[in-house]
Design a protein around this motif. Structure first.
Motif: not given
Length: 247
Positions: A96-97, A88-90, A84, A80, A100
């Motif tokens: 969208e993967d 970078v985010s989805f 974090a 985790r 990440v």
């Protein structure tokens, strides 16, 4: 953290196997194998076992071929705090993967490998982005642009991207594009192909060697932006693959 789609399944014993691997290997990212489930009830392997076999821990520099596995979040279990900290985010679905998962593999100081089917992915389900012909498949270009921008802007990754790793990421991106071309509406396939070709020339690593066989032919045509030759040969190759798998 494990991202599991609500309409897929975990294989029997997967949670215990994953928990054991996490405790034993202490990875930033744990890569797991999966199998495909089809509407008729049939099952097929992921094709990733050859990349997983013999690798248990290391970095992407140690095992560059891991980049050729599915670019999905559900085929990986993330620590985790590490996830974090990627920054970078989805993004927008589909694909969208990609940023990440790729950046996670690039920067992980310890990748764990669990050579066991833990996930059961439903293929060709109704309404699936990945099975539908859609303009949304153009999102793949933005996803890989994030990856290559990251490589260009960060001269020092937490784990440096070696030439072999960069070449593997490049080949994975171009191959991913070729698999999506048939899922682009016909009226826009030439445009999609032109963008494939532009990315090929933009990100091609020094000394890149074309892969052998049909994949190499596709790559050469992409490099030349030879859409009509590609459009003529691709259905013939797909027929050859179907005939071979039927024998």
């Amino acid at each position: 953290m494990w991202f599991v789609d609500g309409d897929d399944e975990l294989a029997a014993g997967a949670l215990a196997a994953v928990a054991g691997a996490l405790a034993r290997l202490r990875p930033d990212v744990l890569v797991v194998d999966f199998e495909n489930l089809y509407p008729d009830g049939s099952v097929s392997p992921s094709g990733g076992a050859r990349y997983l076999h013999g690798a248990e821990t290391g970095t992407l520099a140690d095992h560059p071929a891991l980049i050729h596995l599915s670019m999905t979040a559900w085929s990986k279990v993330f620590r985790r705090d590490f996830l974090a900290g990627l920054g970078v985010s989805f993004g927008s679905a589909p694909h969208e993967d990609v940023p990440v998962t790729t950046l996670a593999l690039l920067t992980a100081q310890r990748i764990g490998v669990l050579d066991r089917v833990c996930y059961r992915y439903r293929r060709a389900r109704r309404g699936s982005y990945l099975a539908a012909v859609s303009d949304a498949n153009f999102n793949i270009f933005g996803s890989y642009r994030q990856v290559f921008d990251y490589l260009a802007e960060r001269t020092e990754l937490r784990v440096p991207a070696t030439p072999a790793v960069y070449a593997a990421v490049f080949e994975r991106a171009i191959w991913h594009y070729t698999t999506l071309l048939p899922l682009v509406p016909r009226r826009r396939r030439r445009e999609f192909f032109h963008r494939m070709s532009a990315d090929f020339r933009r990100w091609r690593p020094d000394g890149f060697r074309f892969p052998p066989g049909p994949r190499g032919v596709k790559f050469r045509l992409t490099a030349r932006d030879a859409y009509w030759a590609y459009a003529f040969l691709d259905p013939l190759n797909r027929l050859r693959v179907r005939l071979r798998s039927a024998t």
